[in-house]
Design a protein around this motif. Structure first.
Motif, PDB file in Angstrom:
ATOM      1  N   SER A 277       0.836  -1.213   0.000  1.00 61.10           N
ATOM      2  CA  SER A 277       0.000   0.000   0.000  1.00 61.10           C
ATOM      3  C   SER A 277       0.859   1.247   0.000  1.00 61.10           C
ATOM      4  O   SER A 277       0.546   2.228  -0.688  1.00 61.10           O
ATOM      5  CB  SER A 277      -0.899   0.050   1.238  1.00 61.10           C
ATOM      6  N   ALA A 278       1.949   1.216   0.771  1.00 58.65           N
ATOM      7  CA  ALA A 278       2.858   2.370   0.805  1.00 58.65           C
ATOM      8  C   ALA A 278       3.495   2.577  -0.567  1.00 58.65           C
ATOM      9  O   ALA A 278       3.651   3.707  -1.029  1.00 58.65           O
ATOM     10  CB  ALA A 278       3.921   2.158   1.878  1.00 58.65           C
ATOM     11  N   ALA A 279       3.825   1.471  -1.232  1.00 60.34           N
ATOM     12  CA  ALA A 279       4.384   1.568  -2.588  1.00 60.34           C
ATOM     13  C   ALA A 279       3.352   2.183  -3.542  1.00 60.34           C
ATOM     14  O   ALA A 279       3.693   2.995  -4.407  1.00 60.34           O
ATOM     15  CB  ALA A 279       4.807   0.186  -3.094  1.00 60.34           C
ATOM     16  N   GLU A 280       2.084   1.811  -3.347  1.00 62.02           N
ATOM     17  CA  GLU A 280       1.025   2.342  -4.216  1.00 62.02           C
ATOM     18  C   GLU A 280       0.873   3.851  -4.013  1.00 62.02           C
ATOM     19  O   GLU A 280       0.747   4.615  -4.979  1.00 62.02           O
ATOM     20  CB  GLU A 280      -0.298   1.626  -3.932  1.00 62.02           C
ATOM     21  N   GLU A 281       0.906   4.277  -2.747  1.00 56.34           N
ATOM     22  CA  GLU A 281       0.816   5.721  -2.468  1.00 56.34           C
ATOM     23  C   GLU A 281       1.998   6.458  -3.089  1.00 56.34           C
ATOM     24  O   GLU A 281       1.849   7.541  -3.661  1.00 56.34           O
ATOM     25  CB  GLU A 281       0.800   5.978  -0.953  1.00 56.34           C
ATOM     26  N   GLY A 282       3.182   5.858  -2.953  1.00 59.38           N
ATOM     27  CA  GLY A 282       4.379   6.482  -3.531  1.00 59.38           C
ATOM     28  C   GLY A 282       4.290   6.563  -5.049  1.00 59.38           C
ATOM     29  O   GLY A 282       4.702   7.546  -5.669  1.00 59.38           O
ATOM     30  N   MET A 283       3.731   5.505  -5.641  1.00 55.98           N
ATOM     31  CA  MET A 283       3.532   5.463  -7.094  1.00 55.98           C
ATOM     32  C   MET A 283       2.608   6.605  -7.535  1.00 55.98           C
ATOM     33  O   MET A 283       2.918   7.359  -8.463  1.00 55.98           O
ATOM     34  CB  MET A 283       2.906   4.101  -7.458  1.00 55.98           C
ATOM     35  N   THR A 284       1.475   6.745  -6.852  1.00 55.62           N
ATOM     36  CA  THR A 284       0.512   7.798  -7.201  1.00 55.62           C
ATOM     37  C   THR A 284       1.119   9.184  -6.982  1.00 55.62           C
ATOM     38  O   THR A 284       0.864  10.115  -7.758  1.00 55.62           O
ATOM     39  CB  THR A 284      -0.774   7.623  -6.357  1.00 55.62           C
ATOM     40  N   ALA A 285       1.941   9.283  -5.956  1.00 56.80           N
ATOM     41  CA  ALA A 285       2.562  10.578  -5.630  1.00 56.80           C
ATOM     42  C   ALA A 285       3.583  11.009  -6.688  1.00 56.80           C
ATOM     43  O   ALA A 285       4.019  12.159  -6.696  1.00 56.80           O
ATOM     44  CB  ALA A 285       3.228  10.511  -4.259  1.00 56.80           C
TER      45      ALA A 285
END
Ligand code: ADP
Ligand code: MG
Length: 209
Positions: free
Chosen positions: A159-167
């Motif tokens: 999930s943290a990777a997904e947030e970083g991806m979107t960011a």
């Protein structure tokens, strides 16, 4: 699942290969406006070769498995991402040498070493709009996973990777091909951060099975 067995890691890599193949066109499309439209093709070619290799070769331990992944990606992916993902798996291999299982602490040290290796190799830092923007938060989440089960920790990491991806969307690229566009790179999601998220998401899916 209390730890990732060699079989679970093998399942992960095969699942990751399938997920990358499914998203080949999407990853190419993300690479079109800020690169050269080949990230999906590069990754799919590499992971197909990995899958083929692991279908016949039976690595003795998880370190050997990651090393096979690294060397296969190095010789097949090409582009900027090939040597970087090879470094990712080579560093993970060094931390898992001789191990037949990885507990949460083991995997945290693998992913942390992968991050350090990719940063050293590509000279990118957080916020440069690269795969580091997915990988660094994923490592942070693992380091703050006290009290979580392995599956919960890997889910939080993905999930943290997904947030970083979107960011990465609003960011201006400072490394790689996208950096040639300067300010015009803003407004597009980074393909490498997207493939990194996909790999870590596949791992979390294996761990909660
Ligand atoms: P190429 O840019 O050579 O065509 P790919 O399209 O396969 O290679 O990969 C592009 C991805 O590689 C980018 O989206 C970015 O995430 C990643 N990348 C490029 N340069 C770097 C770097 N110096 N450090 C980390 N990641 C990088
Ligand atoms: Mg490209």
């Amino acid at each position: 699942m209390l730890s990732l067995t060699g079989d679970a890691v093998l399942t992960w890599i095969n699942l990751a290969a399938d997920e990358i193949e499914l998203r080949k066109a999407y990853l190419n499309d993300l690479d079109a406006p800020i690169g050269d439209s080949d990230h999906g093709a590069n990754m799919a070619r590499g992971f197909l070769a990995v899958k083929d290799k692991l279908a016949t070769e039976k690595p003795a331990d998880i370190g050997a498995l990651f090393k096979t992944v690294a060397m296969t990606l190095l010789s097949t992916v090409g582009g900027a991402s090939g040597p970087l993902y090879a470094t990712f798996f080579l560093q993970a291999a060094a931390k898992s040498a001789g191990k037949t299982e990885l507990d949460l602490a083991d995997w945290t040290s693998c992913l942390e070493a992968a991050l350090t290796g990719v940063m050293q190799r590509g000279k990118a830092v957080l916020g440069d709009k690269t795969m580091i923007d997915a990988l660094a938060p994923a490592v942070e989440a693992l380091k703050h996973a006290d009290g979580k089960s392995l599956g919960e920790a890997l889910t939080a990491s993905a999930s943290a990777a997904e947030e970083g991806m979107t960011a990465t969307i609003p960011l201006v690229a400072r490394k790689g091909r996208a950096s040639y566009l300067g300010e015009r790179s803003a407004g597009h999601q980074d393909p490498g951060a997207t493939s990194t998220h996909r790999l870590l998401k596949a791992l979390s899916e294996v761990a909660v099975q």
